[in-house]
Design an enzyme around this catalytic site. Structure first.
Site, PDB file in Angstrom:
ATOM      1  CD  GLU A 176      -1.439   2.458   1.883  1.00  7.35           C
ATOM      2  OE1 GLU A 176      -2.133   3.482   1.776  1.00  7.35           O
ATOM      3  OE2 GLU A 176      -0.353   2.448   2.492  1.00  7.35           O
ATOM      4  CG  ASP A 205      -4.209   2.982   6.017  1.00  7.82           C
ATOM      5  OD1 ASP A 205      -3.404   2.922   6.960  1.00  7.82           O
ATOM      6  OD2 ASP A 205      -3.902   3.373   4.866  1.00  7.82           O
ATOM      7  CG  ASP A 307     -12.015  -1.523  23.393  1.00 10.54           C
ATOM      8  OD1 ASP A 307     -12.461  -2.497  22.746  1.00 10.54           O
ATOM      9  OD2 ASP A 307     -12.331  -1.307  24.583  1.00 10.54           O
TER      10      ASP A 307
HETATM   11  N1  DTR Z   1      -2.542   5.708   6.303  1.00  8.46           N
HETATM   12  C1  DTR Z   1      -1.744   6.480   5.412  1.00  8.46           C
HETATM   13  C2  DTR Z   1      -2.525   7.117   4.361  1.00  8.46           C
HETATM   14  C3  DTR Z   1      -3.617   7.976   4.845  1.00  8.46           C
HETATM   15  C4  DTR Z   1      -3.499   9.242   5.204  1.00  8.46           C
HETATM   16  N2  DTR Z   1      -4.719   9.718   5.550  1.00  8.46           N
HETATM   17  C5  DTR Z   1      -5.620   8.726   5.416  1.00  8.46           C
HETATM   18  C6  DTR Z   1      -6.983   8.689   5.638  1.00  8.46           C
HETATM   19  C7  DTR Z   1      -7.675   7.537   5.443  1.00  8.46           C
HETATM   20  C8  DTR Z   1      -7.023   6.398   5.063  1.00  8.46           C
HETATM   21  C9  DTR Z   1      -5.652   6.420   4.829  1.00  8.46           C
HETATM   22  C10 DTR Z   1      -4.964   7.594   5.006  1.00  8.46           C
HETATM   23  C11 DTR Z   1      -0.679   5.617   4.851  1.00  8.46           C
HETATM   24  O1  DTR Z   1      -0.925   4.452   4.548  1.00  8.46           O
HETATM   25  O2  DTR Z   1       0.423   6.123   4.730  1.00  8.46           O
HETATM   26 ZN    ZN Z   2       1.521   4.884   5.578  1.00  4.90          ZN
HETATM   27 ZN    ZN Z   3      -1.593   3.299   5.977  1.00  4.02          ZN
HETATM   28 CA    CA Z   4     -13.842  -4.195  22.713  1.00  2.00          CA
END
Ligand code: DTR
Ligand code: ZN
Ligand code: ZN
Ligand code: CA
Length: 322
Positions: A176, A205, A307
């Site tokens: 990802e 995520d 949680d």
């Molecule tokens: N989780 C980050 C990408 C990311 C940044 N803001 C959001 C909002 C919703 C889902 C994912 C993200 C990454 O994988 O680097």
């Molecule tokens: Zn990330």
């Molecule tokens: Zn991420």
């Molecule tokens: Ca729980």
């Protein structure tokens, strides 16, 4: 009837109506005279997900990173070890697992897909999380948190021997962090028919950010509502997720016309004063100050957020799949 009027793909209801209409047109009686329709099985309440179990998975992912150069990144040994850990748990719990290999940036990556046997495979409810970290650190909030939360939800499906009407599928994506490579690969591998069989894809995520916000994806009204219902019941206000539009594994599904939803507790944006008022935590500080850093360790988790989000995942799966 679906719980919510603007439901994801109301195909079952449509199919049932068409079948009844066809029978009437053919002069058949849909039900034998005097026979009562079989009562629908009462909907089971979603179980509580023990946060200690979710944290135990995070401890294991942290150990895997520590033993493998400090990360669980695409193409590195810590990624494959993470995948083997998750797969081992799912296999022991009775899931049908499949590992699909791909290449990105000259390195081998893997997706893990786990199907819970049973349910209507023309109506798939799917939950996914990316399992890779960046190379800078162990990636425990990003995205050990989502990976561990859906793993424990899957293990709870098995523990409770949940027998939903719809088919449940879980996925852990590779690469990802290189641009949603694994999830895009998966969606591209599906035929048009197989895509149309997915009623909804839920993405997780970052769900344990240390200075958490409670963000709900607003891409599909029915999937958004199920999470709002859960948080409404807790009395915890939510906001629409705007930080990551198109920045995670739900994007390839959405592009393919599959309804998507999900939860997010915040990355490198700062919590505002208004958000700190309603959610607690520290105003002016990032939701996750260790985002993509070496300090995204097992200490970089807010247990309450983890949680709540884990329980919200179970709530959504039990609501959507029955
Ligand atoms: N989780 C980050 C990408 C990311 C940044 N803001 C959001 C909002 C919703 C889902 C994912 C993200 C990454 O994988 O680097
Ligand atoms: Zn990330
Ligand atoms: Zn991420
Ligand atoms: Ca729980």
């Amino acid at each position: 009837m679906p719980l919510h009027p603007t439901s994801i793909r109301p195909r079952l209801a449509t199919a049932a109506l068409l079948t009844a209409a066809a029978l009437v047109a053919a002069g058949a009686t849909p039900l034998a005279a005097g026979a009562a329709p079989a009562p629908a099985a009462p909907a089971l309440a979603a179980p509580d997900i023990p946060v200690a179990s979710v944290k135990a998975h995070l401890t294991q992912l942290q150990s895997i990173a520590t033993a493998n150069g400090g990360n669980r990144a695409h193409g590195r040994p810590g990624y494959k070890a993470s995948l083997d850990y998750v797969k081992g748990k799912l296999d022991a719990a009775g899931f049908t697992t499949s590992v699909k290999q791909f290449t990105s940036g000259g390195r081998t990556g893997y997706n893990l897909v786990a199907d819970w046997p049973g349910g209507d495979t023309n109506q798939v409810v799917m939950a996914g999380a990316h399992l890779d970290s960046v190379t800078a650190g162990p990636g425990i909030n990003d995205n050990g948190s989502g990976s561990a939360a859906i793993l424990e939800a899957a293990l709870t499906v098995s523990r409770t021997q949940f027998k939903p009407a719809k088919h449940l599928r879980f996925a852990w994506w590779g690469a990802e962090e290189l641009g949603m490579v694994g999830s895009r690969n998966y969606v591209n591998s599906l035929s048009v028919t197989d895509r149309s069989r997915i009623d909804g894809y839920l993405n997780f995520d970052m769900v344990g950010s240390p200075n958490p916000g409670y963000f709900v994806y607003d891409d599909d009204p029915a999937l958004e509502q199920v999470f709002k219902d859960y948080y409404g019941g807790l009395g915890v206000p939510t906001e629409i997720e705007t930080e990551g539009d198109g920045r995670s594994d739900h994007a390839p599904f959405k592009s393919a016309g599959i309804p998507v939803g999900g939860l997010f507790s915040g990355a490198d944006y700062r919590k505002t004063a208004a958000q700190a008022q309603k959610w607690g935590g520290t105003a002016g500080k990032a939701f996750d100050a260790c985002y993509h850093s070496a300090c995204d360790t097992s200490a970089n988790i807010d247990t309450t957020a983890l949680d709540r989000n884990s329980d919200a995942i179970a709530y959504a799966l039990w609501e959507l799949a029955q």
